[in-house]
Design a protein around this motif. Structure first.
Motif, PDB file in Angstrom:
ATOM      1  N   TYR A 240      20.526  19.835 -24.647  1.00  0.00           N
ATOM      2  CA  TYR A 240      18.742  20.198 -23.919  1.00  0.00           C
ATOM      3  C   TYR A 240      18.459  21.213 -24.341  1.00  0.00           C
ATOM      4  O   TYR A 240      19.078  22.471 -24.071  1.00  0.00           O
ATOM      5  N   THR A 266      20.897  11.477 -19.513  1.00  0.00           N
ATOM      6  CA  THR A 266      21.593  12.254 -19.109  1.00  0.00           C
ATOM      7  C   THR A 266      23.350  13.043 -19.122  1.00  0.00           C
ATOM      8  O   THR A 266      23.380  14.403 -18.832  1.00  0.00           O
ATOM      9  N   LEU A 277      15.925  20.686 -16.822  1.00  0.00           N
ATOM     10  CA  LEU A 277      14.950  19.229 -16.964  1.00  0.00           C
ATOM     11  C   LEU A 277      13.909  19.228 -15.789  1.00  0.00           C
ATOM     12  O   LEU A 277      12.937  18.925 -15.985  1.00  0.00           O
TER      13      LEU A 277
END
Length: 430
Positions: A240, A266, A277
């Motif tokens: 991410y 994820t 996130l």
């Protein structure tokens, strides 16, 4: 108000809370998730995919009522109350019937949705992003939204018919949805969903809901599936990058009709990335293959210990049984794992996409797993071997936090990964 709605309302109110979703039908993974919830006196969200569970049995052989009964029986076995278990359905739509004309595929999808809601599944992912046999090459947002609204109407009707009262379904929508079961290949860069595309998706879905007189249902549309730039393939992890998703995060802050974001794939993200996130309004984090990957690692480590302790003819040989099963029934991996035979053999065991997860429920592998655990408990696991093959579990045993028992050692790595997600979602320790 249901637990899901409570959690997301708290997030909208400024608390860094999220929900992690355990997307697995593996019994050991489910046990680990349920045990974690029991120890924390909290809730757990478990989702079955349309590939795993459908009105015909899916690849697990279970229909929605059977899956629910299975999960609740496992919950009872670890002392978790049924009201602490929340069930969801992932990728519910025409996915399994894409080879059929749209009318037939959507007919099956309607039956699928009704079966899930009738069985008491609360979180429903309406996924009509895939094309059917007679569809155009690219589906418009409007067509996807219209089909999603059609399935939502079926779900609402099924809930109204239920004899047992329960929370009304909550819905997840979206058009930029990862392929269920894994991609055939990944690019070098994962494109983040554009804010304009997300805004348009919400708008066309809202119009489609209104067209079917579902305006009162819209407040229960809780999240939009978008791509925040996270994914994985056989050997790479796309981590991410908050800067790349800043526009999306800002869109949620400005207001997206009350919706938050759901992030798929994820798996293998760091805890810091998962926490970020959640702060960036990806309030629902889906995880699946990483959990069964951790389970496979533990099974292989225990098998290595077994080989040190017993002669070959007395070993369960679980890795060998797995390899033979995957070669005998290659449909779950063959089109995903390309290359030379040696490379394919490596991927069958160690790929991050973990397609061996489709095989653990086979009778041969269940028997091999049971034999492995029984062998280790019968002969005892020496601490030096545990230190060599499972060093993290060795430390936990020394600290008195983990019993030196094969089943406990098997679940511990999965529970640690679940704890990472729980922490990222703001779960407080008891």
């Amino acid at each position: 108000m249901s637990w899901i709605l409570q959690q997301l309302a708290a997030h909208r109110a400024g608390q860094a809370l999220g929900i992690y979703s355990v997307c697995s039908a593996n019994e050991q993974v489910l046990l680990a998730a349920l045990k974690h919830a029991q120890r924390r006196a909290g809730h757990v969200l478990i989702e079955a995919t349309s590939n795993q569970v459908d009105q015909f049995g899916g690849y697990t052989g279970m229909r929605p009522p059977q899956f629910r009964a299975h999960v609740l029986a496992l919950a009872a076995s670890v002392g978790l109350a049924p009201e602490q278990v929340v069930l969801g359905g992932d990728h519910l739509g025409p996915n399994a019937w894409q080879h059929l004309p749209a009318d037939q595929a959507m007919g099956h999808a309607r039956e699928l949705i009704a079966a899930y809601v009738d069985a008491g599944f609360e979180k429903i992912h309406l996924d009509c992003s895939m094309r059917c046999a007679d569809d155009p090459a690219v589906l418009s947002d409007e067509l996807i939204a219209a089909r999603s609204a059609e399935l939502c109407e079926v779900a609402e009707q099924a809930h109204a018919r239920r004899k047992q009262a329960g929370p009304a379904p909550v819905y997840v929508i979206g058009t930029e949805v990862p392929v269920p079961g894994g991609e055939l290949g990944e690019p070098d860069v994962i494109a983040v969903t554009r804010a304009a595309a997300a805004r348009r998706t919400v708008a066309v879905h809202r119009e489609a809901f209104e067209a079917r007189a579902l305006s009162k249902t819209w407040p229960r549309v809780i999240a939009l599936v978008v791509q925040p730039g996270v994914d994985f393939d056989h050997s790479r992890i796309f981590h991410y990058q908050p800067e790349a998703a800043r526009e999306l995060a800002g869109l949620a802050e400005q207001g997206l009709g009350g919706l938050l974001f759901e992030a798929h794939s994820t798996d293998y993200q760091t805890e810091a990335a998962l926490s970020q996130l959640v702060r960036d309004h990806f309030a629902i984090l889906k995880v699946g293959p990483a959990l069964s990957f951790a389970l496979r690692e533990a099974l292989f480590a225990l098998s290595a210990i077994e080989r040190e302790l017993l002669p070959p003819e007395c070993c369960a040989d679980l890795p060998g049984v797995l390899e033979r099963c995957m070669l005998a029934k290659p449909r779950h991996w063959q089109k995903y794992y390309t290359g030379q035979p040696a490379q394919q053999a490596l991927l069958r065991r160690y790929s991050l996409s973990d397609r061996c997860r489709y095989y653990w429920g086979l009778p041969e592998l269940l028997a091999a797993q049971a034999a492995l655990l029984a062998n280790l408990d019968a002969c005892g696991i020496p601490l030096p071997l545990l230190s060599q093959h499972m060093p993290v579990q060795y430390e936990a045993v020394l600290q008195g936090a983990l019993p030196l028992q094969a089943q406990a050692l098997l679940l511990h790595p999965v529970e640690r990964l679940i704890a990472r997600y729980a922490s990222a979602c703001g779960e407080r320790k008891p």
